[in-house]
Every structure is written in C-alpha cells, then in structure tokens.
Design a protein around this motif. Sequence first.
Motif, short mmCIF file in Angstrom:
data_model
loop_
_atom_site.label_atom_id
_atom_site.label_comp_id
_atom_site.label_asym_id
_atom_site.label_seq_id
_atom_site.Cartn_x
_atom_site.Cartn_y
_atom_site.Cartn_z
N ILE A 44 0.83 -1.20 0.00
CA ILE A 44 0.00 0.00 0.00
C ILE A 44 0.88 1.26 0.00
N ASN A 45 2.10 1.12 -0.56
CA ASN A 45 3.03 2.25 -0.73
C ASN A 45 3.34 2.94 0.60
N MET A 46 3.55 2.14 1.64
CA MET A 46 3.91 2.68 2.95
C MET A 46 5.17 2.00 3.47
N GLY A 47 6.12 1.71 2.57
CA GLY A 47 7.30 0.96 2.96
C GLY A 47 8.50 1.79 3.35
N VAL A 48 8.38 3.11 3.34
CA VAL A 48 9.53 3.96 3.63
C VAL A 48 9.89 3.89 5.12
N ASP A 49 11.19 4.06 5.42
CA ASP A 49 11.71 4.12 6.80
C ASP A 49 11.63 2.79 7.54
N LEU A 50 11.76 1.69 6.82
CA LEU A 50 11.76 0.37 7.44
C LEU A 50 13.04 -0.40 7.13
N ILE A 51 14.07 0.31 6.68
CA ILE A 51 15.27 -0.36 6.19
C ILE A 51 16.00 -1.15 7.27
#
Length: 381
Positions: free
Chosen positions: A304-311
């Motif tokens: 749902i295009n909410m994958g940022v800042d999970l690296i």
Amino acid sequence: MAVPSENPIVAANLALVLSKPRGADSPTEALRSALLGVAAIHQSFLLAQGGATPEGADEMMQIAQRFRMTSKLHLTKACSAAEGTRSDASLAAALAIMLLDIFSGGQHWSKDMELAKNLVRLRGGPTLLLARSTPATPGLIEGISRNRLFLDILAVYDMAGCLVSGNTPMLSDARENSWWLSDLYASYSWVESVFGLSRSFLAILARVCFFLSQVARTRTGEITEEARTDLNNLKEGRELYSSLESWRQGIPGLPARVYSGNIIYAKASQILLLRDIFGLDPTDYMVQECVQTILNLSLQCTAINMGVDLIWPVIIAGSHTYGTDRTMVMEVFEAFRTQCCYEIDTSENIVQHVWKRRDQGHPRPEWRHVMEDFGLKPLLV
C-alpha cells in the motif's frame, strides 16, 4: 513520508527557501543547494533504475555532489556568525545534507550530524529551542511547528546513526528528552506521519540503542567483572524485551502504517536483544518468529506504498534468514526501491554479504561484522 499525505518536509523547507531573495542569506542558500542535491540524487536513482541511461545517472550523481559541496560551503559561512547558528534554515540545511547522504547510500554523514546537534545545543537544546520559537499559523508548517519537525527528524536520524556507531542517542537521557514526550508540544508531532512510528515508542528504541552500546563497551576486563556485568545485562535485557513485547498489542486508533511500524521495529529490537544479550542462535525459533513478523508486515506496508523508513528492521531480519525466506527479503528490498534511493543498494549488499558468510561458515558472519570489515557506517532509515 511513511504515511502518504502532503509532505511536511517539502512544505517546511520550501517556505524557508522562498522567504529570502536568492543570494541574500547564507543559511537559505545552504538549504536551497542541499534541496537541489536531494532532487538530483533522486533523479540519478530513477535513471539508474531504468538501466537505459547509466551515463545520465552518473552525471546526475555528480550534479548532486556539487550541490552538496556548495551547500556545505554556504553552511560553513552561515555558522561563522552567531546569527547564522540561530537560523532555522541552517538547521534545515544540515538535515537536508544528511538526507542527501542517506539517498546517496548512507555514507559521509557523521560531521553533518554533529553539526546539526551542535546547532541545537547553541540554541539552548530542544526544550529552549521550542520555547523560543515563534507560534505557528494554523495550517502552516512554520515557527514551533517547523522546529518540532526538524527536531523529530534529527532525533530519528541520530538514533539510526547510533545503531552502527555505538554512540549514545540524544533521546536516551531522560533529563534531556522531556521535550520529546511533553504534552505542551504534542499537537506539533510529526513522528507518526513522517516515520510511521509512535512518538512514545521512539523513547523505548532509544533505550535499546543505548543499552546495546553500553553492553558492547563493557564486555572487556576481568572475568569476575564480566560475570557481574552480564548478570545485570540479562536483567535489564529482560525488562526491555518485555517493554517491547507490550507494543505487539498496539494502541487503539493508530493508523495502519504506524501500528505495523511499531511492531516491525519492536521485533527488530527483540532480535538484537535475543542475539546480543541472551546469546540465542540465528535459527532459534524466537529469533525466526521475529524475522517472519518483520518480513510479512514489511511486505504488507509496501503493498500500500507505505514501505519507507523500514530499512534497518529488514537488514536485521534479513541477516537471519535462510532458504526461501531470502527470496522474501529481496522482494521487500525491491518494493522499497519505489520509495527510496541508493541506500537500498547499500542495505542489500550488507545482507547478501551476511548470507555468503553464514553459508561459508565465516567466523564473522553478523551484519555488524560485515560493516566493520568493509568500513561501512551507513546512515539508513
């Protein structure tokens, strides 16, 4: 932006850039150049992803680095005067340079981090900086609202950097972080929308980072002292593990991305405790349960295009995978590429080196070992 919405970082910085005529103010020029550098590095990554124009990607990378150098020159000039050190644009420029460094692969950020933290110290620390900020007009990101955003970004970047440097996060000192949880500024918090984590949860993560760095530093000396230290570590480790476990239930009413983000980071922190403090094997079922939770929730977020800042959680989880689970790790990284830049390449390389070392029985197979042996201390979020 972890939660899709109007981007407050862009809104805050553009307002500063447009507030002064071009060339009239060193802090503003530093910010302008840094933002252009961020845009250039993003464009470079997009060109590199296509594969058809590698020369264009390299050229855009060089443009980004020139903007970075120009920004640093303007920022140095700005910070040579007291007025410049008190400028919101100076702090914003230091943060924008760090964002450029993250997008470039995560290197060369430590001096910019220290500069940003010094700028906050010169303004009396976070509490005084906020108290002295001008009120914000409703609906606009200015004054206290903008400075709270900048402090939030700095605190999260700092914690991410401490994970690899072993330094003490700025949020780990309860005497200094009252501003973080103060109800006085609660309405100005940007942590959930920008990073996809609950504000109060960040304080727990800071405690974990601080604890792990302290343990790493004290595991030397006489055997008797080590034994006593390890007993204390086990006790505190169990307390932290329980605190993290309580976040599995979540807080009612949280946005889906924040709910997932809390669990993902809690599980990553538990992996660190299970491995570094309790000495569990990578294949232990408790470790693997955390790994599966992180990967499954990360894939759900990217869908749902909410994958940022999970690296970082994916690096930590991915470093403990075997067999077909490694395919899932690569799927997560590939999905991250739609929202990130060259930091994904750095992250993938670290995990793949871990896999190679584990499969070959290398004596130093952990992700920290890989970074040490290759001289990597990346800033990744």
